[in-house]
Design a protein around this motif. Structure first.
Motif, PDB file in Angstrom:
ATOM      1  N   PRO A 194      -9.752  12.604 -25.088  1.00 32.25           N
ATOM      2  CA  PRO A 194      -9.941  13.839 -25.855  1.00 32.25           C
ATOM      3  C   PRO A 194      -8.868  14.866 -25.525  1.00 32.25           C
ATOM      4  O   PRO A 194      -8.245  14.814 -24.453  1.00 32.25           O
ATOM      5  CB  PRO A 194     -11.321  14.326 -25.406  1.00 32.25           C
TER       6      PRO A 194
ATOM      7  N   TYR B 207      -4.529  18.792 -28.670  1.00 29.94           N
ATOM      8  CA  TYR B 207      -3.755  18.052 -27.682  1.00 29.94           C
ATOM      9  C   TYR B 207      -2.618  18.943 -27.181  1.00 29.94           C
ATOM     10  O   TYR B 207      -2.114  19.796 -27.924  1.00 29.94           O
ATOM     11  CB  TYR B 207      -3.215  16.753 -28.282  1.00 29.94           C
TER      12      TYR B 207
ATOM     13  N   ILE C  28     -12.729  19.985 -32.329  1.00 30.85           N
ATOM     14  CA  ILE C  28     -11.908  19.145 -31.455  1.00 30.85           C
ATOM     15  C   ILE C  28     -10.957  18.310 -32.316  1.00 30.85           C
ATOM     16  O   ILE C  28     -11.378  17.649 -33.267  1.00 30.85           O
ATOM     17  CB  ILE C  28     -12.786  18.222 -30.594  1.00 30.85           C
TER      18      ILE C  28
ATOM     19  N   GLU D 158      -8.882  15.326 -33.566  1.00 24.25           N
ATOM     20  CA  GLU D 158      -8.997  13.880 -33.459  1.00 24.25           C
ATOM     21  C   GLU D 158      -7.614  13.260 -33.389  1.00 24.25           C
ATOM     22  O   GLU D 158      -6.599  13.907 -33.652  1.00 24.25           O
ATOM     23  CB  GLU D 158      -9.789  13.299 -34.630  1.00 24.25           C
TER      24      GLU D 158
ATOM     25  N   TYR E 216      -9.206   8.674 -30.835  1.00 23.43           N
ATOM     26  CA  TYR E 216     -10.378   9.479 -30.479  1.00 23.43           C
ATOM     27  C   TYR E 216     -10.871  10.254 -31.689  1.00 23.43           C
ATOM     28  O   TYR E 216     -10.106  10.997 -32.324  1.00 23.43           O
ATOM     29  CB  TYR E 216     -10.016  10.441 -29.351  1.00 23.43           C
TER      30      TYR E 216
ATOM     31  N   PRO F 157     -13.958  12.809 -32.420  1.00 22.53           N
ATOM     32  CA  PRO F 157     -15.086  13.526 -31.820  1.00 22.53           C
ATOM     33  C   PRO F 157     -16.299  13.559 -32.744  1.00 22.53           C
ATOM     34  O   PRO F 157     -16.181  13.531 -33.967  1.00 22.53           O
ATOM     35  CB  PRO F 157     -14.531  14.937 -31.613  1.00 22.53           C
TER      36      PRO F 157
END
Length: 422
Positions: free
Chosen positions: A264, A278, A313, A315, A319, A321
């Motif tokens: 994440p 990120y 969040i 993605e 990943y 979320p």
């Protein structure tokens, strides 16, 4: 300029290849449409494009230099000394080393220009990926050197260059229908690589095979026989072993070049919603948060509290979320290329239930597509209208949802019940 450098420039073609290689590296560096330059792994993989061209070229040039050392007027000077392979090694080094230095310098500059300060993968992984690309260049040169020892000068370049180009497809992954180990698969940065990292096992396998087979190619001994240049018995056995190792590699070595273990994002800021990106995308935080906060405020002012997630969040390729109070965010290309992230972009990506298998692969079926489209676009138009966007286009009929209806659909989306009926 030292005498050795002057001698190499006068007698070899290899050192001069760095000039066109610089042009190719610069052209790739300046290519437009590079929205993911700021991602570390993408940057390293992107510059592998140059090796697709440089590799066959340096193989052809190395073949010509080796053929000139082995032609009838020179072969006796090579085979008559105790370390005959040093002549070929020096010629190959003059071709490979400048190209390797140029390639590493280009990647380093690209990482600096792209402001890759905190990559989502380790720096050691990026260094390993770049070094494997350099080993690929060395391997192409070694292949050309081996070819040139046993062919005439006139055909050495053609055989070395064309042969290497064919190999770049045959063992480069171009024809692989599923992930398998491919020795010359050195990079494929066509979309964002956030969420992926290099597989250490794959890179290590490439490195070992590159070094082993290149060493065999560089040590093949030539012996004149009836006016022809032929390999010694030991060289023939070694060459067959090298070819066999390359042929068997896809069966026995790791097939996944990237590690897709979910990671994440860690750069989080704000409250209700907290937005997590990120590290390589943290520079877009202000751009992304502005429309998201405007949507959240409009939802709160009109009583649509379910439109207000606790966390948003980002993605990635590995990943996605999900969970209570969580919306997933996928940054569209317009963010990277044009610095634009509109209300429509924000709402559409936040409402899209990408964690559901049907959204990733509609062929799995089991969902009424028309009802899903109605639900999704009803949510979208409702939220945008709350934020003051009057003209919202949709490919299907929609309904202005009440707070309760919006909550029902969003709760269903969270559980991947995409075609719920109100």
């Amino acid at each position: 300029m030292t005498p050795r450098i002057r001698y190499a420039l006068r007698t070899l073609l290899g050192p001069w290849l760095v000039v066109p290689a610089f042009g190719m590296e610069a052209a790739i560096f300046l290519t437009r449409g590079m929205p993911w330059r700021g991602e570390g792994l993408w940057t390293v993989d992107w510059f592998a494009i140059s090796i697709f061209i440089i590799g066959p070229l340096c193989s052809g040039v190395a073949a010509i230099d080796a053929a000139r050392l082995s032609r009838p007027g020179n072969i006796h000077l090579v085979v008559s000394v105790s370390r005959s392979g040093w002549a070929y090694l020096r010629a190959a080094a003059w071709c490979a080393i400048p190209l390797v230095c140029l390639h590493l310098l280009t990647i380093a500059v690209a990482l600096i220009v792209g402001r890759v300060g905190h990559p989502s993968v380790s720096w050691w992984s990026l260094v390993a990926g770049a070094l494997v690309q350099c080993l690929g260049i060395v391997w192409y040169v070694a292949l050309g050197s081996a070819i040139g020892r046993f062919t005439g000068v006139l055909v050495a370049g053609l055989v070395g260059g064309v042969g290497a180009f064919i190999l770049s497809y045959a063992i480069g992954g171009a024809f692989a229908s599923e992930p398998t180990f491919q020795l010359l698969n050195l990079g494929s940065a066509t979309i964002t690589m956030i969420g992926k990292s290099f597989s250490a096992a794959y890179l290590a396998s490439q490195a070992v095979l590159f070094i082993t087979t290149a060493a065999i190619f560089m040590t093949l001994r030539v012996q004149p026989r009836s006016g022809l240049r032929v390999p010694s018995t030991g060289a023939t056995v070694a060459a067959i072993a090298a070819v066999a190792a390359i042929g068997v590699a896809p069966v026995v070595l790791p097939g996944q070049r990237y590690d897709s273990t979910p990671h994440p994002p860690t750069a989080c800021a704000g409250t209700r919603p907290e937005i997590c990106l990120y590290p390589e995308h943290e520079r877009y935080a202000a751009l992304v948060s502005q429309p998201i906060n405007a949507l959240a405020q409009a939802a709160q002012a009109n009583g649509y509290l379910r439109f207000m997630p606790e966390r948003i969040i980002e993605e990635s390729r590995s990943y996605r979320p999900s969970g209570p109070g969580v919306f997933a965010l996928y940054l569209p290309t317009s963010v990277y290329e044009d610095g634009l992230f509109s209300l429509e972009d924000a709402a559409s990506t936040l409402l899209n239930p990408t964690h559901c298998q049907f959204v990733q692969d509609p062929s799995v079926g089991g969902v009424d597509m028309e009802q899903f489209a109605f639900n999704y676009f009803s949510l979208l138009t409702t939220w945008l209208q709350l934020a003051g966007v009057e003209d919202v286009s949709a490919p299907t009929s929609t309904k202005h949802l009440s707070p309760q209806e919006a909550s029902t659909i969003l709760d269903s989306f969270a559980n991947c019940r995409l075609d719920v009926r109100l």
